[in-house]
Design a protein around this motif. Structure first.
Motif, short mmCIF file in Angstrom:
data_model
loop_
_atom_site.label_atom_id
_atom_site.label_comp_id
_atom_site.label_asym_id
_atom_site.label_seq_id
_atom_site.Cartn_x
_atom_site.Cartn_y
_atom_site.Cartn_z
N PHE A 9 0.83 -1.21 0.00
CA PHE A 9 0.00 0.00 0.00
C PHE A 9 0.87 1.25 0.00
N ALA A 10 0.27 2.35 -0.46
CA ALA A 10 0.95 3.64 -0.49
C ALA A 10 0.44 4.52 0.64
N GLY A 11 1.29 5.41 1.09
CA GLY A 11 0.89 6.35 2.14
C GLY A 11 0.26 7.62 1.58
N SER A 12 -0.38 7.47 0.43
CA SER A 12 -1.08 8.61 -0.20
C SER A 12 -2.39 8.09 -0.78
N THR A 13 -3.44 8.90 -0.65
CA THR A 13 -4.73 8.52 -1.23
C THR A 13 -5.09 9.47 -2.37
N ARG A 14 -4.12 10.27 -2.79
CA ARG A 14 -4.34 11.25 -3.85
C ARG A 14 -4.55 10.56 -5.20
N GLY A 15 -5.54 11.03 -5.97
CA GLY A 15 -5.70 10.51 -7.33
C GLY A 15 -4.44 10.86 -8.11
N GLY A 16 -3.88 9.92 -8.82
CA GLY A 16 -2.65 10.19 -9.58
C GLY A 16 -1.40 10.17 -8.73
N SER A 17 -1.50 9.66 -7.53
CA SER A 17 -0.34 9.59 -6.62
C SER A 17 0.84 8.86 -7.26
N ILE A 18 2.01 9.50 -7.19
CA ILE A 18 3.20 8.83 -7.73
C ILE A 18 3.61 7.65 -6.85
N ASN A 19 3.28 7.71 -5.58
CA ASN A 19 3.59 6.59 -4.70
C ASN A 19 2.66 5.41 -4.97
N ALA A 20 1.41 5.72 -5.31
CA ALA A 20 0.50 4.64 -5.71
C ALA A 20 1.00 4.00 -7.00
N ARG A 21 1.58 4.81 -7.88
CA ARG A 21 2.12 4.26 -9.14
C ARG A 21 3.32 3.37 -8.85
N LEU A 22 4.16 3.80 -7.93
CA LEU A 22 5.31 2.96 -7.57
C LEU A 22 4.83 1.67 -6.89
N ALA A 23 3.79 1.80 -6.06
CA ALA A 23 3.23 0.59 -5.43
C ALA A 23 2.73 -0.37 -6.51
#
Ligand code: FMN
Length: 194
Positions: A9-23
């Motif tokens: 999981f990523a520590g960001s819930t932002r749409g388009g989060s770069i951390n979600a992309r890395l996850a």
């Protein structure tokens, strides 16, 4: 080899989060290496800012208990964190704080941070890739929560330009670092499947 269950999981819930992309890129790597991967979003686990009075009155919120159960059912956990003001975001710290409360696991208490292995990585658009967030997150997990965290980590700099169309990392060095993280995470997680 046994197939360890890995939670990402990523520590960001932002749409388009770069951390979600890395996850997401890490999930691909883990799946290719035959791990059983679960990816979650903290958006599905909304929590109030920790307050002791709130806890005394209502106990640990249900979303934190659900997260604890998720951790307990996995052998490895990968946390991908943004860097906020040289540390980790309040969202991530608050989530970990709620999860660390004894009531979160039900009775008898079983720590969701022990008896499994953790990996950490970060992404920023700046040149340091969130290394300071990783330096903050590691002692929180290890010293604060008693977790084992593998030494391999990726601090992805200039992340907005870092992903190809298929979501993979474009830079070979970064891709190699991510693979070292996922490979070691799987190796260590396998021990907990025995
Ligand atoms: C409050 C705040 C503080 C930030 N502090 C830093 C910082 O210390 N270092 C850094 O590289 N980026 C910093 N940033 C920029 C974030 O790295 C950037 O917004 C990133 O996209 C956040 O991650 P996300 O895309 O996964 O949501 C900060 C952003 C915010 C909103």
């Amino acid at each position: 080899m046994r197939h360890p269950r890995i939670l990402v999981f990523a520590g960001s819930t932002r749409g388009g989060s770069i951390n979600a992309r890395l996850a997401a890129a890490a999930v691909k790597e883990l799946a290719l290496a035959d791990a059983e991967v679960t990816r979650i979003s903290l958006a599905d686990y909304p929590l109030p800012i920790y307050n002791g009075d709130l806890e005394d009155e209502h106990g640990v919120p249900e979303p934190a208990k659900r997260l604890v159960r998720h951790f307990l059912s996995h052998h490895g956990i990968l946390v991908v964190t943004p860097e906020y003001n040289a540390s980790i975001p309040a969202l991530l710290k608050n989530t970990l704080d709620w999860m660390s409360r004894r009531g979160a696991a039900g009775q008898p208490y079983e720590s969701p941070f022990r008896n499994r292995v953790f990996a950490i990585s970060a992404a920023t658009n700046g040149q340091f890739g969130g290394i300071r967030a990783l330096m903050a997150l590691r002692p929180i997990l290890e010293l604060g929560l008693g977790a084992t965290v593998i030494p391999e980590q990726l601090a992805l700099a200039r992340a907005e330009n870092g992903f190809g169309e298929n979501g993979s990392l474009l830079d070979e060095h970064d891709a190699g670092s991510l693979r070292r993280v996922t490979t070691r995470l799987i190796e260590e997680a396998v021990r907990y499947t025995l």
